[in-house]
Design a protein around this motif. Structure first.
Motif, short mmCIF file in Angstrom:
data_model
loop_
_atom_site.label_atom_id
_atom_site.label_comp_id
_atom_site.label_asym_id
_atom_site.label_seq_id
_atom_site.Cartn_x
_atom_site.Cartn_y
_atom_site.Cartn_z
N VAL A 58 -10.98 -14.54 -18.89
CA VAL A 58 -9.99 -14.55 -18.07
C VAL A 58 -9.48 -13.20 -17.54
CG1 VAL A 58 -7.65 -15.37 -17.93
CG2 VAL A 58 -9.16 -16.62 -19.55
N ALA A 59 -9.58 -13.12 -16.39
CA ALA A 59 -9.07 -11.92 -15.61
C ALA A 59 -7.38 -11.84 -15.24
CB ALA A 59 -9.67 -11.82 -13.95
N VAL A 60 -6.85 -10.92 -15.73
CA VAL A 60 -5.27 -10.64 -15.97
C VAL A 60 -4.90 -9.53 -15.58
CG1 VAL A 60 -3.22 -11.29 -17.31
CG2 VAL A 60 -5.35 -12.31 -18.10
N PRO A 61 -3.74 -9.41 -14.82
CA PRO A 61 -3.27 -8.05 -14.52
C PRO A 61 -2.99 -7.11 -15.62
CG PRO A 61 -2.03 -9.86 -13.09
CD PRO A 61 -2.99 -10.60 -14.04
N LEU A 62 -3.28 -5.96 -15.83
CA LEU A 62 -3.15 -5.18 -16.84
C LEU A 62 -1.87 -4.98 -17.47
CD1 LEU A 62 -4.52 -3.02 -18.88
CD2 LEU A 62 -3.78 -1.27 -17.07
N GLY A 63 -1.71 -5.13 -18.97
CA GLY A 63 -0.54 -5.22 -19.66
C GLY A 63 -0.88 -5.95 -20.83
N ARG A 64 -0.71 -5.54 -21.99
CA ARG A 64 -1.17 -6.35 -23.28
C ARG A 64 -0.42 -7.42 -23.40
NH1 ARG A 64 -2.11 -2.76 -28.28
NH2 ARG A 64 -4.05 -2.59 -27.25
N GLY A 158 8.40 -19.38 -27.50
CA GLY A 158 8.43 -18.76 -25.98
C GLY A 158 7.42 -17.60 -25.59
N GLY A 159 6.21 -17.66 -26.56
CA GLY A 159 4.89 -16.91 -26.44
C GLY A 159 5.24 -15.47 -26.27
N PHE A 160 4.06 -14.57 -26.03
CA PHE A 160 4.27 -13.44 -25.91
C PHE A 160 5.12 -13.05 -24.69
CE2 PHE A 160 1.04 -12.94 -28.86
CZ PHE A 160 1.48 -11.66 -29.73
N LYS A 161 5.87 -12.06 -24.52
CA LYS A 161 6.54 -11.55 -23.42
C LYS A 161 5.52 -10.64 -22.58
CE LYS A 161 9.96 -13.96 -24.57
NZ LYS A 161 10.25 -15.46 -24.14
N PRO A 162 5.79 -10.50 -21.37
CA PRO A 162 4.85 -9.56 -20.45
C PRO A 162 5.40 -8.12 -20.44
CG PRO A 162 6.25 -10.75 -18.87
CD PRO A 162 6.61 -11.29 -20.30
N LEU A 163 5.41 -7.56 -21.65
CA LEU A 163 5.94 -6.27 -21.73
C LEU A 163 4.88 -5.16 -21.84
CD1 LEU A 163 8.28 -7.07 -24.98
CD2 LEU A 163 8.98 -6.87 -22.62
N ALA A 164 5.19 -3.93 -21.25
CA ALA A 164 4.11 -2.80 -21.19
C ALA A 164 3.84 -2.00 -22.47
CB ALA A 164 4.90 -1.82 -20.08
N ILE A 219 11.84 -0.28 -22.21
CA ILE A 219 10.34 -0.60 -22.68
C ILE A 219 9.42 0.33 -21.56
CG2 ILE A 219 8.31 -2.06 -22.45
CD1 ILE A 219 9.91 -2.32 -25.13
N PRO A 220 9.82 0.25 -20.35
CA PRO A 220 8.83 1.15 -19.54
C PRO A 220 9.28 2.82 -19.81
CG PRO A 220 10.18 -0.38 -18.07
CD PRO A 220 10.50 -0.55 -19.27
N LEU A 221 10.41 3.12 -20.10
CA LEU A 221 10.49 4.56 -20.46
C LEU A 221 9.69 4.95 -21.83
CD1 LEU A 221 11.67 7.28 -20.29
CD2 LEU A 221 13.80 6.40 -21.26
N ILE A 222 9.69 3.79 -22.98
CA ILE A 222 9.15 4.01 -23.99
C ILE A 222 7.45 4.18 -23.62
CG2 ILE A 222 8.67 3.05 -26.37
CD1 ILE A 222 11.38 1.75 -26.15
N ALA A 223 6.96 3.47 -22.78
CA ALA A 223 5.63 3.41 -22.66
C ALA A 223 5.19 4.69 -22.01
CB ALA A 223 5.35 2.23 -21.51
N ARG A 224 5.99 5.24 -20.94
CA ARG A 224 5.68 6.41 -20.57
C ARG A 224 5.70 7.79 -21.58
NH1 ARG A 224 9.40 4.80 -16.37
NH2 ARG A 224 10.88 6.35 -17.06
N ILE A 225 6.59 7.53 -22.69
CA ILE A 225 6.43 8.26 -23.77
C ILE A 225 5.29 8.15 -24.70
CG2 ILE A 225 7.69 9.34 -25.90
CD1 ILE A 225 10.47 8.42 -24.38
#
Length: 228
Positions: A58-64, A158-164, A219-225
């Motif tokens: 399954v092809a999915v936009p990147l993001g675990r 509610g399943g996994f959230k689309p978090l970075a 989360i986006p800031l944590i992902a950059r760190i």
């Protein structure tokens, strides 16, 4: 015992490790419902390796978080096993997982596996001990320990959230410590990222990011760190 199990694996340029991960899944006598590889845009041989093992792609936009969620959407089994592409389950895993699946009391519980690293260094053993402590005291297994959960319970949560980042921590916090169990199955994970960055440095960064998450840093800031 695992005929109703869908294994969902998020990937990104995982050709170096995916083959061993899939070999461990398909090498058991117990059948699986399916293996779903949710790929975030690999440019290596990941697709060919998945196809060679009979996995659905399954092809999915990147993001675990997004990949895990999309993989679950495509799954048809009554149970899901979310597994990283660099994690190899030990022989006999299907019996232990099958027992958990078939016990009626586990319909609204989830399970994770025993963390291990493919490195003989003392630092690897220390990290394994730290993970065991984190699991026992804090009830916080990470995604590299896999996650076994019924489809119905997953949907109810509610399943996994689309978090970075931190998609695994966010999910197990919703499950709750009392509804989590550790199975006696070794999940042997690649130590490459620790060997590259250094065990102490990588572990400190992971802990720092976890603390930032708990105090509410976006989360986006944590992902950059995390990605340096």
């Amino acid at each position: 015992m695992t005929a109703d199990l869908s294994v969902i694996i998020p990937t990104l340029d995982a050709a170096a490790t995916l083959g061993a991960t899939l070999d461990a899944l398909t090498g058991e006598a117990a059948p699986l419902r399916e293996i779903i590889v949710a790929d975030g845009g690999s440019r290596d041989a990941t697709l060919n390796i998945a196809a060679g093992h009979g996995a659905n792609f399954v092809a999915v936009p990147l993001g675990r978080g997004r990949q895990l969620a999309r993989g679950a959407e495509a799954a048809t089994g009554r149970w899901y096993l979310f597994l990283h592409a660099d994690t190899v389950l030990e022989r006999g895993w299907s019996e232990e997982i099958g027992r958990f699946i078939n016990h009626p009391d586990n319909a609204e519980r989830a399970a994770y596996l025993r963390f291990a690293l493919d490195d003989n260094a003392r630092a690897a053993r220390r990290l394994e001990a730290m993970v065991t402590w984190r699991n026992r005291v804090l009830g916080l297994p990470y995604g590299d320990q896999a996650l076994l959960i019924s489809a119905a319970f997953y949907d109810a949560l509610g399943g996994f959230k689309p978090l970075a980042l931190m998609e695994d921590v966010e999910m197990v916090r919703r499950i709750g410590r009392r509804r989590l169990a550790m199975l006696d199955v070794e999940a042997l994970t690649s130590a490459a990222r620790f060997q590259k960055s250094g065990y102490l440095r990588r572990s400190a960064r992971n802990l720092g990011c976890l603390m930032l998450y708990f105090v509410g840093v976006p989360i986006p800031l944590i992902a950059r760190i995390y990605r340096g």
